[in-house]
Design a protein around this motif. Structure first.
Motif, PDB file in Angstrom:
ATOM      1  N   ILE A  48       0.833  -1.204   0.000  1.00 54.79           N
ATOM      2  CA  ILE A  48       0.000   0.000   0.000  1.00 54.79           C
ATOM      3  C   ILE A  48       0.868   1.254   0.000  1.00 54.79           C
ATOM      4  CG2 ILE A  48      -1.649   1.351   1.361  1.00 54.79           C
ATOM      5  CD1 ILE A  48      -2.797  -1.328   2.350  1.00 54.79           C
ATOM      6  N   LEU A  49       1.923   1.248   0.831  1.00 55.56           N
ATOM      7  CA  LEU A  49       2.776   2.431   0.935  1.00 55.56           C
ATOM      8  C   LEU A  49       3.602   2.662  -0.331  1.00 55.56           C
ATOM      9  CD1 LEU A  49       3.930   2.111   4.653  1.00 55.56           C
ATOM     10  CD2 LEU A  49       2.387   3.821   3.681  1.00 55.56           C
ATOM     11  N   ARG A  50       3.889   1.585  -1.088  1.00 52.37           N
ATOM     12  CA  ARG A  50       4.570   1.774  -2.374  1.00 52.37           C
ATOM     13  C   ARG A  50       3.650   2.515  -3.350  1.00 52.37           C
ATOM     14  NH1 ARG A  50       6.420  -3.812  -1.863  1.00 52.37           N
ATOM     15  NH2 ARG A  50       8.582  -3.829  -1.162  1.00 52.37           N
ATOM     16  N   MET A  51       2.370   2.197  -3.265  1.00 49.20           N
ATOM     17  CA  MET A  51       1.405   2.852  -4.151  1.00 49.20           C
ATOM     18  C   MET A  51       1.020   4.246  -3.655  1.00 49.20           C
ATOM     19  SD  MET A  51      -1.165  -0.254  -5.265  1.00 49.20           S
ATOM     20  CE  MET A  51      -1.518  -0.780  -3.593  1.00 49.20           C
ATOM     21  N   ASP A  52       0.984   4.387  -2.288  1.00 52.43           N
ATOM     22  CA  ASP A  52       0.569   5.673  -1.726  1.00 52.43           C
ATOM     23  C   ASP A  52       1.292   5.887  -0.398  1.00 52.43           C
ATOM     24  OD1 ASP A  52      -0.615   7.941  -0.800  1.00 52.43           O
ATOM     25  OD2 ASP A  52      -2.610   7.064  -0.509  1.00 52.43           O
ATOM     26  N   SER A  53       2.404   6.591  -0.437  1.00 50.88           N
ATOM     27  CA  SER A  53       3.237   6.784   0.756  1.00 50.88           C
ATOM     28  C   SER A  53       2.593   7.719   1.777  1.00 50.88           C
ATOM     29  CB  SER A  53       4.603   7.338   0.352  1.00 50.88           C
ATOM     30  OG  SER A  53       4.458   8.609  -0.268  1.00 50.88           O
ATOM     31  N   THR A  54       1.437   8.305   1.409  1.00 50.88           N
ATOM     32  CA  THR A  54       0.756   9.231   2.322  1.00 50.88           C
ATOM     33  C   THR A  54      -0.438   8.591   3.028  1.00 50.88           C
ATOM     34  OG1 THR A  54      -0.752  10.068   0.617  1.00 50.88           O
ATOM     35  CG2 THR A  54       1.404  11.159   0.822  1.00 50.88           C
ATOM     36  N   ASN A  55      -0.630   7.282   2.829  1.00 53.65           N
ATOM     37  CA  ASN A  55      -1.777   6.589   3.426  1.00 53.65           C
ATOM     38  C   ASN A  55      -1.582   6.482   4.943  1.00 53.65           C
ATOM     39  OD1 ASN A  55      -3.504   4.413   4.408  1.00 53.65           O
ATOM     40  ND2 ASN A  55      -3.950   4.019   2.246  1.00 53.65           N
ATOM     41  N   ALA A  56      -2.323   7.275   5.697  1.00 51.10           N
ATOM     42  CA  ALA A  56      -2.154   7.353   7.154  1.00 51.10           C
ATOM     43  C   ALA A  56      -2.431   6.020   7.847  1.00 51.10           C
ATOM     44  CB  ALA A  56      -3.052   8.445   7.719  1.00 51.10           C
ATOM     45  N   ASP A  57      -3.477   5.311   7.388  1.00 49.77           N
ATOM     46  CA  ASP A  57      -3.803   4.026   8.012  1.00 49.77           C
ATOM     47  C   ASP A  57      -2.675   3.012   7.822  1.00 49.77           C
ATOM     48  OD1 ASP A  57      -6.230   4.812   9.054  1.00 49.77           O
ATOM     49  OD2 ASP A  57      -7.360   4.240   7.256  1.00 49.77           O
ATOM     50  N   ALA A  58      -2.118   2.991   6.610  1.00 50.66           N
ATOM     51  CA  ALA A  58      -1.025   2.055   6.338  1.00 50.66           C
ATOM     52  C   ALA A  58       0.216   2.419   7.154  1.00 50.66           C
ATOM     53  CB  ALA A  58      -0.691   2.049   4.848  1.00 50.66           C
ATOM     54  N   LEU A  59       0.486   3.694   7.274  1.00 50.30           N
ATOM     55  CA  LEU A  59       1.619   4.139   8.097  1.00 50.30           C
ATOM     56  C   LEU A  59       1.412   3.739   9.556  1.00 50.30           C
ATOM     57  CD1 LEU A  59       2.059   7.695   6.535  1.00 50.30           C
ATOM     58  CD2 LEU A  59       3.771   5.862   6.485  1.00 50.30           C
ATOM     59  N   TYR A  60       0.191   3.887  10.041  1.00 52.71           N
ATOM     60  CA  TYR A  60      -0.143   3.513  11.423  1.00 52.71           C
ATOM     61  C   TYR A  60       0.041   2.009  11.655  1.00 52.71           C
ATOM     62  CZ  TYR A  60      -3.279   1.874  15.118  1.00 52.71           C
ATOM     63  OH  TYR A  60      -3.805   1.230  16.195  1.00 52.71           O
ATOM     64  N   VAL A  61      -0.485   1.196  10.722  1.00 47.33           N
ATOM     65  CA  VAL A  61      -0.393  -0.261  10.884  1.00 47.33           C
ATOM     66  C   VAL A  61       1.068  -0.714  10.805  1.00 47.33           C
ATOM     67  CG1 VAL A  61      -1.021  -2.496   9.901  1.00 47.33           C
ATOM     68  CG2 VAL A  61      -2.733  -0.694  10.076  1.00 47.33           C
ATOM     69  N   ARG A  62       1.841  -0.114   9.878  1.00 49.93           N
ATOM     70  CA  ARG A  62       3.265  -0.438   9.788  1.00 49.93           C
ATOM     71  C   ARG A  62       3.967  -0.111  11.109  1.00 49.93           C
ATOM     72  NH1 ARG A  62       7.057  -0.411   5.495  1.00 49.93           N
ATOM     73  NH2 ARG A  62       9.020  -1.225   6.310  1.00 49.93           N
ATOM     74  N   GLY A  63       3.649   1.043  11.662  1.00 53.88           N
ATOM     75  CA  GLY A  63       4.226   1.433  12.950  1.00 53.88           C
ATOM     76  C   GLY A  63       3.825   0.493  14.066  1.00 53.88           C
ATOM     77  N   LEU A  64       2.561   0.061  14.030  1.00 51.76           N
ATOM     78  CA  LEU A  64       2.067  -0.847  15.056  1.00 51.76           C
ATOM     79  C   LEU A  64       2.811  -2.182  15.023  1.00 51.76           C
ATOM     80  CD1 LEU A  64      -0.166  -0.333  17.144  1.00 51.76           C
ATOM     81  CD2 LEU A  64      -1.719  -1.662  15.697  1.00 51.76           C
ATOM     82  N   CYS A  65       3.062  -2.695  13.828  1.00 47.53           N
ATOM     83  CA  CYS A  65       3.808  -3.954  13.682  1.00 47.53           C
ATOM     84  C   CYS A  65       5.220  -3.814  14.259  1.00 47.53           C
ATOM     85  CB  CYS A  65       3.880  -4.368  12.214  1.00 47.53           C
ATOM     86  SG  CYS A  65       2.288  -4.867  11.521  1.00 47.53           S
ATOM     87  N   LEU A  66       5.864  -2.715  13.951  1.00 50.85           N
ATOM     88  CA  LEU A  66       7.212  -2.464  14.476  1.00 50.85           C
ATOM     89  C   LEU A  66       7.187  -2.316  15.998  1.00 50.85           C
ATOM     90  CD1 LEU A  66       8.368   0.057  11.731  1.00 50.85           C
ATOM     91  CD2 LEU A  66       9.465  -2.146  12.219  1.00 50.85           C
ATOM     92  N   TYR A  67       6.160  -1.645  16.495  1.00 51.00           N
ATOM     93  CA  TYR A  67       6.003  -1.432  17.945  1.00 51.00           C
ATOM     94  C   TYR A  67       5.901  -2.763  18.679  1.00 51.00           C
ATOM     95  CZ  TYR A  67       3.526  -0.053  22.252  1.00 51.00           C
ATOM     96  OH  TYR A  67       3.132   0.121  23.558  1.00 51.00           O
ATOM     97  N   TYR A  68       5.105  -3.674  18.141  1.00 50.93           N
ATOM     98  CA  TYR A  68       4.923  -4.970  18.801  1.00 50.93           C
ATOM     99  C   TYR A  68       6.094  -5.920  18.576  1.00 50.93           C
ATOM    100  CZ  TYR A  68       0.191  -3.708  20.166  1.00 50.93           C
ATOM    101  OH  TYR A  68      -0.887  -3.091  20.752  1.00 50.93           O
ATOM    102  N   GLU A  69       7.012  -5.545  17.692  1.00 52.99           N
ATOM    103  CA  GLU A  69       8.256  -6.304  17.526  1.00 52.99           C
ATOM    104  C   GLU A  69       9.383  -5.674  18.341  1.00 52.99           C
ATOM    105  OE1 GLU A  69       9.215  -9.207  15.837  1.00 52.99           O
ATOM    106  OE2 GLU A  69       7.038  -9.479  15.937  1.00 52.99           O
TER     107      GLU A  69
END
Length: 274
Positions: free
Chosen positions: A1-22
């Protein structure tokens, strides 16, 4: 999703959440911040960012206190950090282990064991928690449990250090199952030759059969048993070669020189020949 749209707030949030839980908190914060730039009213990203920053700050405070040898403060800070987000399993596992390390420094060994167990429940591959718990088991003379944990570690990471730790725990377990001659004489393991002799004289006189001739048969039998153990203990601890073998966990019967009685030594002692 971020490759297609680097401004997608939901995708940025979910990516951050995955990193947070790792437990990649710094990178997670970067993505939460980006999500909030794209959507300032993104409440989930705001809450996650706040938790991540708070967790990172409290953990670092605890680490700094520990480095400064302020173990009480470190213990309290790790405790506070554990209340921030119960859902962050990997970070909380590390916090439990960190608190166990501080607890061990404070001689809270049973609590340290409990914290390590909590860490392992959250992450059963966490080698550091197994090692910390095993050391606490060693310090509390729970050798079977220590061997179990060191076996788990060695099965996972077959290093020379882990092999050494396992063998030492196995040796201590073996030693714990035999008579403790130091305890029989009531001396420490670093007792001098004179201290061993004095303790021997005291215990031998205390349990000598003649002193309990008027006691019941049960008491006489028990005192005779203790008198014999005193002789055994002195036979071993007064002989440098046998003492070394005993301290190293070797079976004294292996060299064929241990008679197990020490009666002659007792009589030599009482007649003033020792």
């Amino acid at each position: 999703i971020l490759r297609m749209d680097s401004t997608n707030a939901d995708a940025l949030y979910v990516r951050g959440l995955c990193l947070y839980y790792e437990d990649c908190i710094d990178k997670a914060v970067q993505f939460f911040v980006q999500a909030l730039r794209m959507a300032p009213d993104h409440e989930k990203a705001r809450l996650a960012c706040r938790n991540a920053k708070a967790l990172k700050a409290k953990k670092e405070e605890g680490n700094q206190a520990f480095k400064n040898n302020n173990y009480e403060a470190a213990y309290q800070l790790y405790t506070e950090a554990l209340t921030i987000d119960p859902n962050n399993i990997k970070t909380n596992a590390k916090l439990y282990c960190n608190r166990a390390t501080a607890g061990a420094k404070l001689k809270k060994l049973n609590q340290a064991i409990e914290d390590c167990t909590s860490a392992i429940k959250l992450d059963d591959t966490y080698i550091k928690a197994y090692l910390r718990r095993a050391q606490c088991f060693m310090d509390t003379e729970q050798y079977e449990e220590a061997v179990r944990d060191y076996e788990k570690v060695y099965q996972t990471e077959k290093t020379s250090d882990h092999k050494h730790l396992l063998k030492n725990a196995q040796l201590q377990l073996k030693k714990s199952k035999r008579k403790d001659y130091y305890k029989v004489l009531g001396v420490g393991k670093n007792a001098t030759e004179d201290e061993i002799k004095k303790a021997y004289r005291k215990r031998a006189l205390m349990h000598h059969p003649d002193r309990h001739s008027a006691a019941t048969p049960e008491v006489q039998k028990e005192e005779e048993k203790k008198f014999k153990e005193v002789g055994e203990a002195f036979t071993v601890l007064s002989d440098p070669k046998k003492k070394i073998r005993y301290d190293n966990g070797h079976d004294l019967e292996d060299d064929g020189s241990f008679d197990g009685g020490g009666k002659c030594l007792l009589w030599f002692f009482f007649f003033g020949w020792i």
